[in-house]
Each structure stands twice: as structure tokens, then as C-alpha cells.
Design a protein around this motif. Structure first.
Motif, PDB file in Angstrom:
ATOM      1  N   TYR A 247       0.586   1.716   0.351  1.00 37.74           N
ATOM      2  CA  TYR A 247       1.307   0.541   1.186  1.00 37.74           C
ATOM      3  C   TYR A 247       1.220  -1.110   0.929  1.00 37.74           C
ATOM      4  CZ  TYR A 247       1.667  -2.204   5.510  1.00 37.74           C
ATOM      5  OH  TYR A 247       2.174  -3.597   6.090  1.00 37.74           O
ATOM      6  N   LEU A 248       0.130  -1.420   0.531  1.00 40.90           N
ATOM      7  CA  LEU A 248       0.444  -2.873   0.464  1.00 40.90           C
ATOM      8  C   LEU A 248       2.153  -2.522  -0.859  1.00 40.90           C
ATOM      9  CD1 LEU A 248      -3.592  -3.554   0.341  1.00 40.90           C
ATOM     10  CD2 LEU A 248      -1.720  -4.773   1.220  1.00 40.90           C
ATOM     11  N   SER A 249       1.344  -1.318  -2.543  1.00 37.47           N
ATOM     12  CA  SER A 249       2.459  -1.295  -2.869  1.00 37.47           C
ATOM     13  C   SER A 249       3.881  -1.592  -3.061  1.00 37.47           C
ATOM     14  CB  SER A 249       2.006  -0.096  -3.969  1.00 37.47           C
ATOM     15  OG  SER A 249       2.687   0.227  -5.186  1.00 37.47           O
ATOM     16  N   ASN A 250       4.127  -1.306  -1.569  1.00 36.57           N
ATOM     17  CA  ASN A 250       5.982  -2.235  -1.182  1.00 36.57           C
ATOM     18  C   ASN A 250       5.851  -2.793  -0.853  1.00 36.57           C
ATOM     19  OD1 ASN A 250       6.247   0.768  -1.594  1.00 36.57           O
ATOM     20  ND2 ASN A 250       5.639   1.783   1.070  1.00 36.57           N
ATOM     21  N   HIS A 251       4.691  -3.621  -0.584  1.00 35.73           N
ATOM     22  CA  HIS A 251       4.682  -4.796  -0.668  1.00 35.73           C
ATOM     23  C   HIS A 251       4.149  -6.259  -1.940  1.00 35.73           C
ATOM     24  CE1 HIS A 251       5.459  -4.569   3.647  1.00 35.73           C
ATOM     25  NE2 HIS A 251       4.851  -3.693   3.349  1.00 35.73           N
ATOM     26  N   LYS A 252       4.540  -5.363  -2.626  1.00 35.69           N
ATOM     27  CA  LYS A 252       4.155  -5.726  -3.764  1.00 35.69           C
ATOM     28  C   LYS A 252       2.716  -6.733  -3.740  1.00 35.69           C
ATOM     29  CE  LYS A 252       8.345  -7.126  -5.440  1.00 35.69           C
ATOM     30  NZ  LYS A 252       9.625  -7.830  -5.327  1.00 35.69           N
ATOM     31  N   LEU A 253       1.474  -6.168  -3.364  1.00 37.00           N
ATOM     32  CA  LEU A 253      -0.151  -6.336  -3.261  1.00 37.00           C
ATOM     33  C   LEU A 253      -0.449  -5.067  -3.741  1.00 37.00           C
ATOM     34  CD1 LEU A 253      -0.157  -7.912   0.121  1.00 37.00           C
ATOM     35  CD2 LEU A 253      -0.383  -9.794  -1.782  1.00 37.00           C
ATOM     36  N   THR A 254      -1.935  -5.428  -4.017  1.00 35.45           N
ATOM     37  CA  THR A 254      -2.891  -4.062  -3.964  1.00 35.45           C
ATOM     38  C   THR A 254      -3.956  -4.784  -3.943  1.00 35.45           C
ATOM     39  OG1 THR A 254      -3.968  -3.137  -6.577  1.00 35.45           O
ATOM     40  CG2 THR A 254      -3.601  -5.675  -6.800  1.00 35.45           C
ATOM     41  N   ILE A 255      -4.925  -3.402  -3.610  1.00 37.53           N
ATOM     42  CA  ILE A 255      -6.376  -3.309  -3.075  1.00 37.53           C
ATOM     43  C   ILE A 255      -7.208  -3.298  -4.452  1.00 37.53           C
ATOM     44  CG2 ILE A 255      -7.356  -1.111  -3.308  1.00 37.53           C
ATOM     45  CD1 ILE A 255      -7.248  -1.314   0.026  1.00 37.53           C
ATOM     46  N   PRO A 256      -8.835  -4.675  -3.640  1.00 32.92           N
ATOM     47  CA  PRO A 256      -9.973  -5.277  -4.641  1.00 32.92           C
ATOM     48  C   PRO A 256     -10.283  -4.257  -5.307  1.00 32.92           C
ATOM     49  CG  PRO A 256      -9.893  -6.194  -3.273  1.00 32.92           C
ATOM     50  CD  PRO A 256      -8.748  -5.365  -3.039  1.00 32.92           C
ATOM     51  N   VAL A 257     -10.460  -3.266  -4.911  1.00 33.97           N
ATOM     52  CA  VAL A 257     -11.152  -2.270  -5.094  1.00 33.97           C
ATOM     53  C   VAL A 257     -10.656  -0.836  -4.953  1.00 33.97           C
ATOM     54  CG1 VAL A 257     -11.094  -1.293  -2.709  1.00 33.97           C
ATOM     55  CG2 VAL A 257     -13.347  -0.856  -4.074  1.00 33.97           C
ATOM     56  N   ASP A 258     -10.587  -0.001  -6.508  1.00 30.43           N
ATOM     57  CA  ASP A 258     -11.020   1.406  -6.666  1.00 30.43           C
ATOM     58  C   ASP A 258     -11.672   1.940  -7.007  1.00 30.43           C
ATOM     59  OD1 ASP A 258      -8.286   2.898  -7.594  1.00 30.43           O
ATOM     60  OD2 ASP A 258      -8.486   2.196  -9.667  1.00 30.43           O
ATOM     61  N   LEU A 259     -12.542   3.578  -6.693  1.00 30.33           N
ATOM     62  CA  LEU A 259     -12.781   4.415  -7.109  1.00 30.33           C
ATOM     63  C   LEU A 259     -12.140   6.109  -7.270  1.00 30.33           C
ATOM     64  CD1 LEU A 259     -15.479   4.972  -4.346  1.00 30.33           C
ATOM     65  CD2 LEU A 259     -13.207   3.307  -4.538  1.00 30.33           C
ATOM     66  N   GLY A 260     -12.803   6.570  -7.907  1.00 27.98           N
ATOM     67  CA  GLY A 260     -12.329   7.822  -8.309  1.00 27.98           C
ATOM     68  C   GLY A 260     -11.638   8.773  -7.359  1.00 27.98           C
ATOM     69  N   ALA A 261     -12.797   8.669  -5.843  1.00 30.82           N
ATOM     70  CA  ALA A 261     -12.556   9.358  -4.782  1.00 30.82           C
ATOM     71  C   ALA A 261     -11.972   8.908  -3.719  1.00 30.82           C
ATOM     72  CB  ALA A 261     -14.288   8.921  -3.753  1.00 30.82           C
ATOM     73  N   LYS A 262     -10.904   7.540  -4.610  1.00 31.71           N
ATOM     74  CA  LYS A 262     -10.314   7.120  -2.937  1.00 31.71           C
ATOM     75  C   LYS A 262      -8.588   8.022  -3.135  1.00 31.71           C
ATOM     76  CE  LYS A 262      -6.633   6.009  -7.121  1.00 31.71           C
ATOM     77  NZ  LYS A 262      -5.719   4.958  -8.066  1.00 31.71           N
TER      78      LYS A 262
ATOM     79  N   LEU B 296      -8.827  -8.120   4.605  1.00 30.26           N
ATOM     80  CA  LEU B 296      -9.103  -8.273   3.393  1.00 30.26           C
ATOM     81  C   LEU B 296      -8.066  -8.722   2.286  1.00 30.26           C
ATOM     82  CD1 LEU B 296      -9.211  -4.259   2.316  1.00 30.26           C
ATOM     83  CD2 LEU B 296     -10.854  -5.292   1.756  1.00 30.26           C
ATOM     84  N   ASN B 297      -8.724  -9.601   1.528  1.00 31.59           N
ATOM     85  CA  ASN B 297      -7.985 -10.341   0.808  1.00 31.59           C
ATOM     86  C   ASN B 297      -7.695  -9.142  -0.373  1.00 31.59           C
ATOM     87  OD1 ASN B 297      -7.414 -12.642  -0.845  1.00 31.59           O
ATOM     88  ND2 ASN B 297      -9.473 -12.978  -2.201  1.00 31.59           N
ATOM     89  N   CYS B 298      -6.227  -9.231  -0.087  1.00 31.00           N
ATOM     90  CA  CYS B 298      -5.201  -8.222  -1.010  1.00 31.00           C
ATOM     91  C   CYS B 298      -4.608  -9.481  -2.254  1.00 31.00           C
ATOM     92  CB  CYS B 298      -4.551  -7.706  -0.870  1.00 31.00           C
ATOM     93  SG  CYS B 298      -5.587  -6.243   0.845  1.00 31.00           S
TER      94      CYS B 298
END
Lengths: 411, 411
Positions: free
Chosen positions: A161-176, A251-253
């Protein structure tokens, strides 16, 4: 049949033997495997309780086919919950908890159930409160990069969802692909972006949580600067559902990076790359049984634990291997032997935890304490700190109904 | 004579009339200016107490010339402390607090005394515990960028020290020449690097604090990943000395930037630059009296408050001006009139706080609540949140000796 799965916390691909497709029936009940743990003085769910739940959540009270909710992702813990509640709103969570608190019914909050320490499933017959249906995005401010959403949003969905707004999420992990943002916050998930964006303690701008008595604590601010009173949201981050149930987060994205650099290794075929990538994990599994640990250590001691364990274990184990995140001091330690052995285990623990404590490390870098590590907390936290934690627990949840037998050592 | 001073929180240069050199004797006592605030049921310092303190801290018990310790930087609050204690170690802080708690003697922790909300000076006769002599650097790990130091280290000194190791400190503010890192952490200081490095909630890796009863809580970890129990250190960050006295901190220190870009304005002389830079503040002062506020607002409402105040105040004020940190939503709002007027003040407040609350802002972006804003907390925090804060305060400090009359509204 072997299945390659993404590691739940570091995005590395690891080998697991059919664990996703295998039946969960054979997993030993936690109450059997850990006979020393005694059920607390809680009520048991009765028909009248079920009727109340059905009135509060029409059509969203599950009592059949609960294996998936009762068994953890690693298939090492299995609870005996008889009922799963699937609220859609904060108000419903509040109504459930108010009722459970009055009846002294214990509950376990559950997001994507991807935790590795037995924190997201029941130990006995606690009621599962699942955030599966709480997956709405509440708002997005594209200019300031502020996302507000319900706790049950799947991490990867948020990223899309964020990617469509040129943003990303500050946390990423294998279980995403299956973990929920509420669970990520409740367990203070680490992952591979921690070095770049910092921990969730810095990136969660606000949250909403429901206390054990049903009271809603609205700290769902979207502000970067707010110095008015104690920062209560911080207490919920990493409390693993023992202080309240997180129902929404803010969240701060950051802006999505314009470019991502990828390094290529010059080898002859893609299969070789896979082969190299998998060799560690596969090799470990081929040895027979693997004892896995996830610790943090100051960098000067980062690899010392591997050497110390090799010296201590000698020929009792086949292999001692360590790898991980040098950038944030998170070491994945693996020891292998032909098969599981209590003798080997007793030689590893508590020596390993003592070594980590003596070198000012943490016995749980990313995974939390949950059920399986709660009694090792003193290896990473002082007595006075744990006493304060217990005082806080009593203040927030006097009837101790929230995720019992987890995080804090036996009272 | 006019003196240019750096703004304590945003590094902007502002005009103040001789306030640093003027006598503090004329500052009205807080107990006189705020007659509604009643002294709590605390003991008074006796000769026998002074003898004990002298035994605990030989030569470091001050009872004379305490004006500087009793008056805040803005010269708006003046307490009547009769004794200032200057410990050098955590053990000494512990011994002092244990004694004070037993005797029910109230204390106020004080760092550089640069706060703007009356949080760092006594309201009545609380004992000042100053961190002035606790200024040792304990360790620096250059590779991981981890600094551990005592609470009384001056911020600018830490920056100088780190600079020699090609590192920098993630917090920076106008008061850096005199503020203490312990005070920065205790007040969750914001400042001009927040947008780049995030808040202290993400940058403080660990801290050590002494509770009201003298117990030392050692959370002085240097790890970036540690998920073992509740993150207690977060509670002390921003608690303004009401939950414990921070004695040491562990900070994540980023690499010093290799280059810093400076923008030049093309005007004819350096005097013009100064003139332009100072015109806002100087203009405000020339109007007579200035009502100053520091709030956070979501970006879409960032300037709306200025317009709303202009409309509301009409000709009652000379000017309404807003400027600040667009990047983090921190607005500095200034209203001027020929002289202070209760009528004007009543027209501004609580309307302004209501407006901020209605637009989901914070009534204190950087400065905290301290003494002056504690009763406005409900404009930024919910009743249930404040109730939890009070519960936490009772748990940490049952005798309420730590920095009374601050942060939380009247019980």
C-alpha cells in the motif's frame, strides 16, 4: 519432502522439513511438555460465556478446527484453547476484555502467529483473541509519511500500500507475508531494516491499546514531537500482549528509496547461488538435530560465543556455527548433533546464557521472551528492573488475565 | 543592554534583555505567583539532615548563594530550596534518595537548569540534587558508535569528545553549552537533529536510574537489539525526573557527517544577515510583551493556528506570528501586545490549547510540561492515559518525593 521457508526474523531462507504442511496434531501439548507450569486460578469457558461472545461478535466466535490457532509456527508449543474470538473493532476488543476480566477468563492475543518463543499461542486453555479481521488502514498522510492502521494489517500488505504512495515501512522481516503490524509492535520486531531506520521504539508515533479491564488507552498520535507526560506507548511496544492488546498503530513511514543496490556473485549458474546460500542451513539440518539461539552481543564479543561454545562442547556436538547481523550485534548461533540429547542441552544451557550475560549481551535479540524464555530474563535484566516490570504488570492487569505464563518469570 | 542568546530548544538566536546578567532576586517566588499550589506533606530540612548529607557528600552540600539553583533560565519560576546536593556517583545518589524517601523529604533533580517550563527548579523548598559533578565519560565503543557517560556531562562537551572520534551525537539544541545529557534524556529533548536521527526514544540504548527509594535500576545496555521484558528505560525518557533520577546513559552515536552544507543569502553585508535573522524576535520584543507557545501540529494544520489566533484576537494584540520546524510539525507561536494583560491571556488560553487539541496536536512539542503546563496535560492526553501515568507514578514513587508539582496534574 523439504520446503524452503523464509526465516521469520531475518529474511534469510532456511530449510524446514514440511512443517507448514504437516499435521499439527502430533505436536505435544505445552502443558504436557512443561509439566512444571501450573494453570493459574482462572475461570473456564462455559456455554453462557460463548453465548455472550456470540452476542458481542455475531458469527465471529470459532470453536472448531482451532489447531492453527493453538500451535505455534515452529511447532514447539501447542495450547488447548477452546474458543477463538475475531473482533473487528477496538470497541469489540474492549467489550471482550471487560467481560473476560470480570469473569477472570485468561486470554492470549494473536496476530499472524509467527512468533518463535511460544508467545502467541495459549499455554493451557486461554481464549485466543485474533486480530485477523482488524485489517483496515485508517489514514495516510503522504506529506509527513504517517500511516495509521488497525493492528491486524499484514506487514507486506502495508508495504504494498505504501509503495503506491512512494513510501516504505521502517520494519521488514521474513514473516512479512503473514505477520501483523500489531504483533510486530507488541513484540518490538527487529528485522533487516533496523540498522537503517532504527527500532520500532523510534518509529511508532502512536498506538491505541485496550487494557485488561476493557479501558481504551488512546495514544494514537501522529506527531513527531510530543512531550506531554510519560510516553506510555513505549511500554506496550515489546510487552508481548501482557499489558494490553494493541488495536491500532501510527507509524512514521520513510520515503521509498529511489534505488536499491544488489550485489551479484560471479559464479556459473543460479543454482550455485542457491546452493551457496542454502549450504549453511542445509548442512546444519543434515547433521541431524539443530539447537538454535538468537542473541545480541557487543561487537567485540560478536564471534567469541561461537569459539567459547566450540571449546566447551568439544566432540559432544558435530558443529558450532554463528552468523548474523554484524551491523546490529545480532548473532544466530547454531549447534548440531546427530539427534536431540538432554545431556547436550544441559551442557549448552545455562552456560550459554551465562556467557551472554557476562559479556553484556541479550539472550533474546529479536524474538522476545514469550513462554519459552521467560525464566531466563535475569540473564539480561537486573532484579530491580524485573521487579519494576512486575509492578507495572500488576498495575495494568491486576487479575493477570493478559497472556499469562509469558515474558515475566514466575511470580 | 540587549543580549543575544541561543534559543534553548531550536538553536535559533533570540533576543533577551539582560536576563543572564540581571539579578535573580527580583524574580517572584513561585509559591507567591501561584498561590493555588499548596506545599505537599513533606518534611523540612533540619540540621540533622544537613549533617547526614555532609557525611554522605563531604564538601558537596551547598546552603549558601543558591539563587542560580532556585531560579529557572527564563526567570519565571523561583523556588526556595535551602540545600543543594552535588553527588559524584550513582551510589551517592542512591544514598541520598534512600534517606530522603525515609524522611519524606522532597527533591528536585537538576541538570543544566535550562528547561523552559519550570521543571528543573523547586516549587517550594525541595532539595536540589544537581548532576553538575557527575560528568565522567564511562566508555566509548568507536566501532559500534556507543557512548556511555554520566548524566551530568554537558551536551557540547560530549559532541566535542565524539568529534575527535569521527562520531557525533544524535541530539542538538541551543542550550548545548550548558544543558546536561541526563536532563536531555529526562525531558526527551527534541532539537534540530530530530528529523535526521529521530528522537531520544530511538537513540538512547540504555540508562541507569535511581528510584525514589534509592534502588538502582541498571538498564545501561549498549545493545541495539534486546527484546527481554518491558523496555523500562523508555519510561524514564521524558518523565522529567518524576519517576527516578537518571544517573548514566548509553547513546547510539552516528558517524560524523563528512560534509555540512551551508546556504548563503545574497545580501550586501553580514550585518544585514544578522538583521534579517533577528528581525522576527527583535520586532516581537519591540512590541512590548510577548506571549510564547511551543506546540506540535499535523502538517495540514501547521499554520492554521496562526490564522485562527489572528481572527480570534483581532485588535487585542499587536501581532500574531508563527514559525518553526515544518519538518517535524513544531510551531513556535508568538503573540505580542504593549504590555502583559490578564484579559489578553484569558482570551488566548485555554482557546489555544483547545484548538491544538481539536487538531490533534500537542501543547508541548519539545519543552515538556514541568510545573507551568502540568494542568494542561488533558489537552494532549486522554483521561485513561493520564490515569495510567498516575498509577505508574505511584508505583515508582509511592511517597511522591521526586520532583513534586510537576508533569502530572493535581492528584
Amino acid at each position: 519432502m523439504n520446503i524452503f521457508k523464509l526465516c521469520q526474523t531475518c529474511s534469510g531462507t532456511v530449510l524446514r522439513r514440511c512443517i507448514q504442511t504437516s499435521s499439527t496434531r502430533h505436536v505435544e501439548l505445552t502443558s504436557v511438555r512443561y509439566p512444571d507450569v501450573k494453570r493459574g486460578n482462572y475461570g473456564s469457558v462455559r456455554d453462557s460465556d460463548l453465548a455472550t461472545f456470540e452476542r458481542l461478535l455475531p458469527g465471529r466466535v470459532l470453536t472448531d478446527s482451532l489447531d492453527g490457532y493453538n500451535t505455534d509456527w515452529l511447532k514447539t508449543c501447542r495450547g488447548a484453547s477452546q474458543v477463538v474470538l475475531r473482533p473487528k473493532s477496538t470497541e469489540e476488543v474492549s467489550a471482550i476484555l471487560k467481560y473476560c476480566n470480570e469473569k477472570k477468563l485468561a486470554v492470549v492475543p494473536q496476530g499472524g502467529n509467527t512468533g518463535l518463543v511460544g508467545g502467541s499461542v495459549s499455554v493451557f486453555d486461554e481464549i485466543v483473541i485474533s486480530t485477523q479481521l482488524m485489517n483496515n488502514i485508517i489514514s495516510l498522510d503522504e506529506i509527513s509519511g504517517t500511516l495509521v492502521c488497525q493492528a491486524g494489517c499484514v506487514l507486506a500488505s502495508l508495504e504494498d500500500y505504501l509503495s503506491n504512495h512512494k513510501l516504505t515501512i521502517p520494519v521488514d522481516l521474513g514473516a512479512k507475508g503473514s505477520c501483523h503490524i500489531g504483533g510486530n509492535v507488541a513484540t518490538n520486531a527487529g528485522g533487516v531494516r533496523l540498522l537503517r531506520y532504527g527500532s520500532l521504539h523510534g518509529n511508532v508515533l502512536g498506538l491505541e491499546a485496550v487494557l485488561a479491564n476493557g479501558e481504551v488507552v488512546d495514544c494514537l498520535s501522529t506527531l513527531r514531537k510530543d512531550n506531554t507526560g510519560y510516553d506510555l506507548k513505549q511500554l506496550f511496544i515489546g510487552s508481548e500482549g501482557t499489558l494490553g492488546i494493541i488495536t491500532a498503530v501510527s507509524l512514521n513511514c520513510p520515503q521509498k528509496p529511489e534505488a536499491v543496490s544488489v550485489a551479484f556473485l560471479g559464479i556459473s549458474s543460479i543454482l550455485n547461488i542457491w546452493s551457496m546460500r542454502e549450504r549453511i542451513a542445509e548442512g546444519l539440518m543434515h547433521d541431524g538435530y539443530c539447537y538454535k539461539y538468537d542473541v545480541s552481543l557487543p561487537l567485540q564479543s560478536f564471534y567469541g560465543l561461537v569459539e567459547a561454545m566450540r571449546e566447551r562442547m568439544g566432540t559432544m556436538v558435530t558443529r558450532v556455527i554463528g552468523y548474523g547481523h554484524v551491523g546490529d550485534g545480532n548473532l544466530h548461533l547454531n549447534l548440531t548433533s546427530p539427534e536431540y540429547s538432554t545431556e547436550v542441552m544441559d551442557k549448552i544451557e545455562p552456560f550459554l546464557y551465562d556467557w551472554v550475560a557476562n559479556h553484556k549481551g541479550s539472550i533474546s535479540a529479536e524474538h522476545g521472551l514469550g513462554f519459552k524464555k521467560k525464566n531466563f530474563i535475569y540473564h539480561s535484566k537486573s532484579k530491580s528492573a524485573v521487579r519494576l516490570m512486575k509492578d507495572i504488570k500488576h498495575t495494568f492487569d491486576p487479575n493477570m488475565i493478559l497472556n499469562p505464563y509469558k515474558v515475566l518469570p514466575d511470580f
